[in-house]
Write a protein that holds these residues in place. Structure first.
Motif, PDB file in Angstrom:
ATOM      1  N   SER A  32       0.784  -1.163  -0.184  1.00 60.42           N
ATOM      2  CA  SER A  32      -0.123   0.005  -0.034  1.00 60.42           C
ATOM      3  C   SER A  32       0.866   1.175   0.037  1.00 60.42           C
ATOM      4  CB  SER A  32      -0.813   0.017   1.276  1.00 60.42           C
ATOM      5  OG  SER A  32      -0.038   0.092   2.388  1.00 60.42           O
ATOM      6  N   LEU A  33       0.209   2.305  -0.342  1.00 60.76           N
ATOM      7  CA  LEU A  33       0.956   3.674  -0.527  1.00 60.76           C
ATOM      8  C   LEU A  33       1.554   4.010   1.009  1.00 60.76           C
ATOM      9  CD1 LEU A  33       1.860   5.928  -2.120  1.00 60.76           C
ATOM     10  CD2 LEU A  33      -0.237   6.932  -1.779  1.00 60.76           C
ATOM     11  N   THR A  34       0.839   3.772   1.856  1.00 55.01           N
ATOM     12  CA  THR A  34       1.108   3.993   3.334  1.00 55.01           C
ATOM     13  C   THR A  34       2.280   3.809   3.841  1.00 55.01           C
ATOM     14  OG1 THR A  34      -1.247   3.823   3.729  1.00 55.01           O
ATOM     15  CG2 THR A  34       0.161   4.058   5.672  1.00 55.01           C
ATOM     16  N   TYR A  83       5.269   3.111   1.993  1.00 55.91           N
ATOM     17  CA  TYR A  83       6.217   4.010   1.430  1.00 55.91           C
ATOM     18  C   TYR A  83       6.187   5.236   1.995  1.00 55.91           C
ATOM     19  CZ  TYR A  83       6.589   0.321  -2.065  1.00 55.91           C
ATOM     20  OH  TYR A  83       6.908  -0.700  -2.615  1.00 55.91           O
ATOM     21  N   LEU A  84       4.949   5.948   2.390  1.00 49.59           N
ATOM     22  CA  LEU A  84       4.848   7.368   2.765  1.00 49.59           C
ATOM     23  C   LEU A  84       5.449   7.171   4.155  1.00 49.59           C
ATOM     24  CD1 LEU A  84       3.407  10.000   2.419  1.00 49.59           C
ATOM     25  CD2 LEU A  84       1.326   9.074   3.300  1.00 49.59           C
ATOM     26  N   VAL A  85       5.275   6.296   5.010  1.00 50.12           N
ATOM     27  CA  VAL A  85       5.700   6.323   6.574  1.00 50.12           C
ATOM     28  C   VAL A  85       7.135   6.511   6.419  1.00 50.12           C
ATOM     29  CG1 VAL A  85       6.054   4.921   8.340  1.00 50.12           C
ATOM     30  CG2 VAL A  85       3.817   5.063   7.543  1.00 50.12           C
ATOM     31  N   ALA A 119       9.191   7.269   3.956  1.00 58.13           N
ATOM     32  CA  ALA A 119       9.610   8.557   3.114  1.00 58.13           C
ATOM     33  C   ALA A 119       9.648   9.670   4.066  1.00 58.13           C
ATOM     34  CB  ALA A 119       8.641   8.930   1.938  1.00 58.13           C
ATOM     35  N   LEU A 120       8.498   9.793   4.965  1.00 59.87           N
ATOM     36  CA  LEU A 120       8.355  10.849   6.131  1.00 59.87           C
ATOM     37  C   LEU A 120       9.505  10.793   6.943  1.00 59.87           C
ATOM     38  CD1 LEU A 120       4.521  10.839   6.562  1.00 59.87           C
ATOM     39  CD2 LEU A 120       5.965  12.599   5.379  1.00 59.87           C
TER      40      LEU A 120
END
Length: 239
Positions: free
Chosen positions: A15-17, A19-21, A23-24
């Motif tokens: 899920s995109l989540t 990668y987002l976590v 990345a942040l």
């Protein structure tokens, strides 16, 4: 166990989540180490990464619970936990597989920070002016704190079927274990203050972050990991 381990990794990056976590996390560390004037290595003028090791536990307090919040709570919410319990795996094996997956994700999150060390080596005057032994000692300490937080986050996820609740509880427990005992020790005096401070994750992490890998610190962190993994098993025994 291997299939469950891979399932957890794939679910995180499915899920995109996920990668987002990550990345942040990397953006936050990048800003702290290279951009913010109060902590920037470029502003500091010395070839070390004290800012990285000082501020990363703060970021970990939110990152690791964000990674671990779905580990068990989502299984229980979607009803797949009962199906998983029918697999030819013991409860301990299930917990270990999920924990090892979390460890792998924490390692992947921390791995890019090795580029910071390379950058400092190249920027140093002379080139290579970095205490690599101290750096890797501190880096090991960072991994150990991440491992401890992963066990705490998994325990929080085992207590509830709601991911948001698991996240909030995980952040709270990580905060208390890292900062709480130190704050309490400051209110006390004498030997009691010292004993309370020794219960703090920050006490043992600060020791490791000086580049000194002391077996007492490692045993304490490993013991805390064991306690929270055991707590996860107990919390799920009758689920």
């Amino acid at each position: 166990m291997k299939s469950l381990f891979l399932k957890e990794i794939n679910a995180f990056f499915g899920s995109l989540t996920g990668y987002l976590v990550l990345a942040l996390f990397l953006v936050a560390l990048g800003l702290i180490v290279w951009v913010f004037p109060e902590s920037s290595v470029l502003e500091y003028g010395f070839a070390d990464l004290e800012a990285l090791f000082s501020y990363t536990p703060y970021v970990f307090t939110f990152l690791v619970p964000a990674i671990s919040m779905r580990a068990i709570s989502e299984e229980r919410k979607t009803g797949t936990w009962e199906l998983l319990r029918t697999a030819p795996l013991s409860l301990i094996q299930i917990i270990l597989a999920k924990y090892l997956a979390l460890l792998a994700l924490v390692f992947l999150a921390v791995l890019p920070t090795l580029l910071y060390a390379y950058s400092i080596v190249q920027l140093g005057d002379p080139v290579g002016n970095l205490d690599l032994a101290g750096f890797f000692g501190s880096w090991i300490g960072l991994l150990m704190i991440g491992a401890a937080f992963a066990a705490v986050g998994l325990f929080a996820s085992a207590l509830t079927s709601q991911q948001v609740v698991a996240f909030v509880l995980g952040v709270f427990l990580c905060f208390v274990l890292y900062f709480g005992f130190t704050a309490l020790a400051e209110l006390l005096t004498g030997e009691v203050s010292y004993l309370v401070e020794e219960l703090s994750l920050s006490y043992h992490y600060n020791s490791l972050s000086r580049g000194v890998v002391d077996s007492r610190d490692l045993f304490f962190l490993l013991g805390m990991i064991w306690v929270f993994l055991g707590g996860s098993v107990l919390a799920l025994r009758n689920k």
